[in-house]
Write an enzyme that holds these catalytic residues in place. Sequence first.
Site, short mmCIF file in Angstrom:
data_model
loop_
_atom_site.label_atom_id
_atom_site.label_comp_id
_atom_site.label_asym_id
_atom_site.label_seq_id
_atom_site.Cartn_x
_atom_site.Cartn_y
_atom_site.Cartn_z
N ASP A 41 132.66 34.34 34.31
CA ASP A 41 131.19 34.63 34.49
C ASP A 41 131.24 35.32 35.87
O ASP A 41 132.13 35.77 36.41
CB ASP A 41 130.29 33.28 34.44
N LYS A 45 128.91 25.18 30.49
CA LYS A 45 128.93 26.14 31.61
C LYS A 45 129.77 25.41 32.90
O LYS A 45 129.64 24.37 32.71
CB LYS A 45 127.84 26.61 32.20
P1 NDP Z 1 130.61 39.98 38.02
O1 NDP Z 1 131.03 38.58 39.07
O2 NDP Z 1 131.62 40.55 37.42
O3 NDP Z 1 129.59 40.76 38.57
C1 NDP Z 1 128.14 40.41 39.25
C2 NDP Z 1 127.38 41.35 39.66
O4 NDP Z 1 126.26 40.81 39.94
C3 NDP Z 1 127.87 42.16 40.83
O5 NDP Z 1 127.77 43.30 41.20
C4 NDP Z 1 127.30 41.27 41.94
O6 NDP Z 1 127.27 41.99 43.24
C5 NDP Z 1 125.98 41.08 41.28
N1 NDP Z 1 125.15 39.82 41.78
C6 NDP Z 1 125.73 38.65 41.67
N2 NDP Z 1 124.91 37.62 42.18
C7 NDP Z 1 123.94 38.36 42.72
C8 NDP Z 1 122.87 38.14 43.40
N3 NDP Z 1 122.51 36.69 43.80
N4 NDP Z 1 122.21 39.05 43.86
C9 NDP Z 1 122.23 40.41 43.52
N5 NDP Z 1 123.43 40.75 43.09
C10 NDP Z 1 124.16 39.75 42.41
O7 NDP Z 1 129.82 38.90 37.00
P2 NDP Z 1 129.15 39.47 35.29
O8 NDP Z 1 129.23 41.00 35.37
O9 NDP Z 1 130.45 38.60 34.43
O10 NDP Z 1 127.89 38.53 35.26
C11 NDP Z 1 126.71 39.35 35.61
C12 NDP Z 1 125.85 38.48 34.92
O11 NDP Z 1 125.95 38.38 33.22
C13 NDP Z 1 125.47 37.03 35.09
O12 NDP Z 1 124.37 36.52 34.77
C14 NDP Z 1 126.53 36.40 33.76
O13 NDP Z 1 126.16 34.95 33.75
C15 NDP Z 1 125.86 37.21 32.65
N6 NDP Z 1 127.04 37.11 31.70
C16 NDP Z 1 128.20 37.47 31.86
C17 NDP Z 1 129.15 37.58 30.66
C18 NDP Z 1 130.74 37.87 30.76
O14 NDP Z 1 131.27 37.67 29.54
N7 NDP Z 1 131.05 38.07 31.75
C19 NDP Z 1 128.59 37.09 29.26
C20 NDP Z 1 127.33 36.96 29.23
C21 NDP Z 1 126.39 37.17 30.38
P3 NDP Z 1 128.21 41.51 44.51
O15 NDP Z 1 129.52 41.68 43.93
O16 NDP Z 1 127.45 42.00 45.76
O17 NDP Z 1 127.98 40.04 44.61
O1 2IT Z 2 127.00 33.72 29.68
C1 2IT Z 2 128.44 33.90 29.05
O2 2IT Z 2 127.91 33.98 27.77
C2 2IT Z 2 129.69 34.09 29.47
N1 2IT Z 2 129.68 33.99 30.61
C3 2IT Z 2 130.65 34.35 28.48
C4 2IT Z 2 131.39 32.93 28.05
C5 2IT Z 2 132.45 33.12 27.20
O3 2IT Z 2 132.82 31.64 26.83
O4 2IT Z 2 133.03 33.86 26.90
#
Ligand code: NDP
Ligand code: 2IT
Length: 449
Positions: free
Chosen positions: A166, A126
């Site tokens: 992420d 990460k």
């Molecule tokens: P994005 O940046 O696309 O979206 C994040 C969302 O979560 C936004 O709506 C944001 O709101 C909100 N958010 C972020 N931080 C906070 C906080 N501290 N309190 C409240 N709301 C918050 O990120 P992703 O959708 O990619 O990621 C979301 C989650 O999924 C994370 O935990 C990430 O680690 C996990 N994840 C992501 C993957 C991926 O492929 N992208 C894969 C697996 C897991 P705002 O815009 O207001 O900050």
């Molecule tokens: O938390 C996760 O698994 C991710 N943000 C995606 C990682 C990746 O290498 O696609």
Amino acid sequence: MNEYLSKVIEHTQQLNADQPEYMQAVKEVLNSIEPVIERHKEYEECALLERMVEPERCILFRVPWVDDNGKVKVNRGYRIQYSSLIGPYKGGLRFHPSVNLSIMKFLGFEQIFKNALTGLPIGGAKGGSDFDPKGKTDGEIMRFCQSFMTELYRHIGADVDVPAGDIGVGAREIGYLFGQYKRIRDAYEGGVLTGKDISYGGSLARKEATGYGLMFFMREMLSAHNNSLQGKTVTISGSGNVAIYACEKAQAMGAKVVAMSDSNGCIYDENGIDLDCIKEIKEVRRGRIKEYLNTHPEAEYFENTGSHSPVWNIKTDIALPCATQNELNLESAKILVQNGVIAVGEGANMPCTQDATDYLLEHNVLVAPAKAANAGGVATSAIEMSQNSMRFYYTFEEVEAKLEKIMIHIFNECKTASDDFGHHGNYVIGANIAAFQKLASAMIAQGIV
Ligand code: NDP
Ligand code: 2IT
């Protein structure tokens, strides 16, 4: 508790006393693998757990950049190369002001288990920065990404370490990072990053993969308990990449999504969320979720106030935390249970606090654990890597079919492990045990490294 386990937990706690998220993730895993440790006395002799809780390498670096007013800014960059046991280091980059060593290490630790569950050859990593992308112009984002990559490039490579997105890192950031990497290396190494745009080597369905994968897992889990998504009410936290595509698939599976949120508050639309409107606000304008009310005056908005997110006050059958760590706490869990929730699916990484997870399980709520349920994103990243190696593309349907198969496989692994160890229906323990067993046997096979 098993003596070896408690000794390792205590020692790791002493070493990382200032890293609460990291210790939370480590304890959650170690506390659930006791029956496996009991069966394998040889693990202690080769310090297997001690090695597992120490990242192979933590890289910390300065990221200087210049804003649009000519002012020099400095952020901190990280890359935790946690484990190369079963493949090149693999995991996302997070740009968010809360990023610190504890959060990076917890995410790296979770990633090795998640990646093992996919059954694909990817290690765990990460990275990211405490840079806040909110309110920055495209030019500022580009200069930040270029500076970040000017240090990161020497640590990564298609067979070494493959970052992706992420929180705060999507296709725009991956594009700027890739452009700078290619310029420094003077070679086209497509497989060095995943989550690329389709125009230069990205995979179809990568954008959708985490959210879709979560819903495939939810479908399997519900079906194992003679239930389904059809006609269910769903609430989702977040409105980013994971939340949007979880919503899309949930709707396609016949569920009604009534709430989504961002870090300011949540919207409730009892008619069902208009996802095109959310996509326009979040993916195109990068706006706030409150703007939903401009075109949907019948919807309601609840601002975040205390320590508990208002999205969990809304009555629902299925809750999908898809924003960030520790966003669903004991107070949230109690309200969800009181309102009759039947299942919680972790789209985010470690979104439920430990006491919330315990409370949900004690009240017979099905919990789809993050390591398993959100693994569709990284699994599809691995499919992107293989397409890059083959210099070939799969169609959307081909990638989605592979993703679906992988999620079914992951669910079955979790179920088998939970049944084998007498924890029927507890997929949290099932995921930890299934992933741990795979990692442990690879560690034994590779000797003391
Ligand atoms: P994005 O940046 O696309 O979206 C994040 C969302 O979560 C936004 O709506 C944001 O709101 C909100 N958010 C972020 N931080 C906070 C906080 N501290 N309190 C409240 N709301 C918050 O990120 P992703 O959708 O990619 O990621 C979301 C989650 O999924 C994370 O935990 C990430 O680690 C996990 N994840 C992501 C993957 C991926 O492929 N992208 C894969 C697996 C897991 P705002 O815009 O207001 O900050
Ligand atoms: O938390 C996760 O698994 C991710 N943000 C995606 C990682 C990746 O290498 O696609």
